[in-house]
Write a protein that holds these residues in place. Structure first.
Motif, PDB file in Angstrom:
ATOM      1  N   GLU A 111     -12.142   0.039  -7.663  1.00  0.00           N
ATOM      2  CA  GLU A 111     -12.117   1.107  -7.153  1.00  0.00           C
ATOM      3  C   GLU A 111     -11.869   1.740  -5.813  1.00  0.00           C
ATOM      4  O   GLU A 111     -11.624   2.700  -5.762  1.00  0.00           O
ATOM      5  CB  GLU A 111     -12.922   1.988  -7.593  1.00  0.00           C
ATOM      6  N   ASP A 112     -12.732   0.498  -5.120  1.00  0.00           N
ATOM      7  CA  ASP A 112     -12.465   1.101  -3.897  1.00  0.00           C
ATOM      8  C   ASP A 112     -11.640   1.174  -2.689  1.00  0.00           C
ATOM      9  O   ASP A 112     -11.396   1.534  -2.061  1.00  0.00           O
ATOM     10  CB  ASP A 112     -13.543  -0.165  -3.011  1.00  0.00           C
ATOM     11  N   ILE A 113     -10.575   0.424  -3.929  1.00  0.00           N
ATOM     12  CA  ILE A 113      -9.035   0.349  -3.149  1.00  0.00           C
ATOM     13  C   ILE A 113      -8.255   1.296  -3.741  1.00  0.00           C
ATOM     14  O   ILE A 113      -7.138   0.855  -3.456  1.00  0.00           O
ATOM     15  CB  ILE A 113      -8.501  -1.066  -2.767  1.00  0.00           C
ATOM     16  N   GLY A 114      -8.907   2.080  -4.673  1.00  0.00           N
ATOM     17  CA  GLY A 114      -7.567   2.660  -5.153  1.00  0.00           C
ATOM     18  C   GLY A 114      -7.097   2.224  -6.218  1.00  0.00           C
ATOM     19  O   GLY A 114      -6.544   2.537  -6.528  1.00  0.00           O
ATOM     20  N   CYS A 115      -7.468   1.533  -6.723  1.00  0.00           N
ATOM     21  CA  CYS A 115      -6.530  -0.058  -7.693  1.00  0.00           C
ATOM     22  C   CYS A 115      -7.239   0.110  -9.410  1.00  0.00           C
ATOM     23  O   CYS A 115      -8.537  -0.054  -9.650  1.00  0.00           O
ATOM     24  CB  CYS A 115      -6.913  -1.454  -7.871  1.00  0.00           C
ATOM     25  N   GLN A 116      -6.790   0.426  -9.519  1.00  0.00           N
ATOM     26  CA  GLN A 116      -6.776   1.568 -11.282  1.00  0.00           C
ATOM     27  C   GLN A 116      -6.140   0.830 -12.445  1.00  0.00           C
ATOM     28  O   GLN A 116      -6.335   0.757 -13.653  1.00  0.00           O
ATOM     29  CB  GLN A 116      -6.257   2.953 -12.061  1.00  0.00           C
ATOM     30  N   ASP A 117      -5.045  -0.136 -11.916  1.00  0.00           N
ATOM     31  CA  ASP A 117      -4.879  -1.382 -12.939  1.00  0.00           C
ATOM     32  C   ASP A 117      -4.758  -1.721 -13.706  1.00  0.00           C
ATOM     33  O   ASP A 117      -6.002  -2.146 -13.219  1.00  0.00           O
ATOM     34  CB  ASP A 117      -3.582  -1.915 -12.142  1.00  0.00           C
ATOM     35  N   ASP A 118      -4.729  -2.430 -14.926  1.00  0.00           N
ATOM     36  CA  ASP A 118      -5.437  -3.238 -15.941  1.00  0.00           C
ATOM     37  C   ASP A 118      -4.717  -4.274 -15.567  1.00  0.00           C
ATOM     38  O   ASP A 118      -3.802  -4.611 -16.106  1.00  0.00           O
ATOM     39  CB  ASP A 118      -5.081  -2.875 -17.540  1.00  0.00           C
ATOM     40  N   ILE A 119      -5.157  -4.862 -14.546  1.00  0.00           N
ATOM     41  CA  ILE A 119      -4.659  -6.540 -14.014  1.00  0.00           C
ATOM     42  C   ILE A 119      -4.913  -7.563 -15.156  1.00  0.00           C
ATOM     43  O   ILE A 119      -5.384  -7.374 -15.684  1.00  0.00           O
ATOM     44  CB  ILE A 119      -5.244  -7.124 -13.302  1.00  0.00           C
ATOM     45  N   TYR A 156      -1.170  -5.217  -2.766  1.00  0.00           N
ATOM     46  CA  TYR A 156      -2.210  -4.874  -1.465  1.00  0.00           C
ATOM     47  C   TYR A 156      -1.737  -5.970  -0.975  1.00  0.00           C
ATOM     48  O   TYR A 156      -2.460  -5.650   0.581  1.00  0.00           O
ATOM     49  CB  TYR A 156      -3.819  -4.694  -2.063  1.00  0.00           C
ATOM     50  N   GLY A 157      -1.828  -6.709  -0.225  1.00  0.00           N
ATOM     51  CA  GLY A 157      -1.974  -7.971   0.546  1.00  0.00           C
ATOM     52  C   GLY A 157      -2.936  -8.146   1.595  1.00  0.00           C
ATOM     53  O   GLY A 157      -3.217  -8.183   2.440  1.00  0.00           O
ATOM     54  N   LEU A 158      -3.414  -7.581   0.102  1.00  0.00           N
ATOM     55  CA  LEU A 158      -5.748  -7.983   0.646  1.00  0.00           C
ATOM     56  C   LEU A 158      -6.419  -9.827   0.291  1.00  0.00           C
ATOM     57  O   LEU A 158      -5.868 -10.148  -1.024  1.00  0.00           O
ATOM     58  CB  LEU A 158      -6.376  -6.745   0.086  1.00  0.00           C
TER      59      LEU A 158
END
Length: 194
Positions: free
Chosen positions: A31-39, A61-63
Motif C-alpha cells: 500500500e505504501d508504494i501504491g501497489c494494489q495488485d493481487d500478486i 517497481y525495481g525496488l
C-alpha cells in the motif's frame, strides 16, 4: 537508512516484522508504494511463492524487497494445507479453513503439525532465503481470540496455550515468522546496518 518493501498488505504481518526491525530499516507495505495488485502465488513450495512476490515487485517497481509465504503443515494430512493454507477450503475464509482441518483430522491421534515461513529477499541483484519453523500440535477445538489464521488450533511444543491464547509479544518471541524474520534481520544487520 535501508528501505525495503514487504510484499504484503497484511497488517498482522507488517506489525510482526516492524516490531523486530523498525529501528534498523524502513519497511514499506504494498500500500505504501501504491501497489494494489493481487500478486500471484502459483508455486508448489513456500520458496516458490515467496520468490514470486519478490520477482513481481522487482520486475514492476525495481525496488529492494522481500516476500514471504507461510503455512500450516499437518503430518496426518500429508502436510496439508501447506502452500494452500490461506485458501484450503477453496475460499479465504479462515473459519472455513480451520473447520476443514479439524474435520479432516477428526479423531486422529497424530496431531503433529508445524508452521513454516520462508522469506525471499531481493537485494543488490541477489536472492536470499530465510526459513522459520515451529513444531507443535493441533487441538480438537478453537482456543483463544488473539492472533490470526490457524492460531486458535495450534499449540507450539513446550507450551500449553495456542498461539491465539498468547499475547502478541509471547507469540512473536517464538513464531515461525519471527524465526525467519530474525534470520533476515541478522543478515541485514551484518551486511547493511550502519
Amino acid at each position: 537508512m535501508l528501505e525495503l518493501v514487504f510484499a504484503t498488505n497484511n497488517a498482522h504481518k507488517m506489525e510482526e516484522v516492524q516490531a523486530m526491525v523498525a529501528d534498523l530499516f524502513v519497511i514499506k507495505s504494498l500500500e505504501d508504494i501504491g501497489c494494489q495488485d493481487d500478486i500471484p502465488e502459483t508455486g508448489v513450495t513456500f520458496e516458490e511463492n515467496a520468490q514470486q512476490k519478490t520477482d513481481y515487485l522487482v520486475n514492476k517497481y525495481g525496488l529492494y524487497c522481500f516476500g514471504d509465504d507461510s503455512g500450516l503443515e499437518v503430518d496426518a494430512l500429508n502436510l496439508e494445507p501447506g502452500v494452500y493454507s490461506a485458501r484450503y477450503s477453496g475460499t479465504r475464509d479462515m473459519e472455513k479453513n480451520i473447520d476443514l482441518v479439524l474435520e479432516r483430522l477428526g479423531k486422529n491421534e497424530n496431531r503433529k503439525a508445524r508452521f513454516r515461513t520462508v522469506i525471499s529477499l531481493y537485494l543488490n541483484e541477489q536472492q536470499h532465503f530465510f526459513e522459520g519453523v515451529i513444531e507443535g500440535n493441533i487441538v480438537a477445538e478453537r482456543r483463544g481470540a488473539a492472533g490470526f489464521g490457524y492460531d486458535p488450533i495450534f499449540i507450539p511444543d513446550g507450551y500449553d496455550k495456542t498461539f491465539a491464547e498468547m499475547s502478541a509479544e509471547q507469540k512473536n518471541a517464538i513464531s515461525h515468522r519471527s524465526i525467519a524474520v530474525a534470520k533476515l534481520a541478522d543478515f541485514l544487520k551484518e551486511k547493511y546496518a550502519k
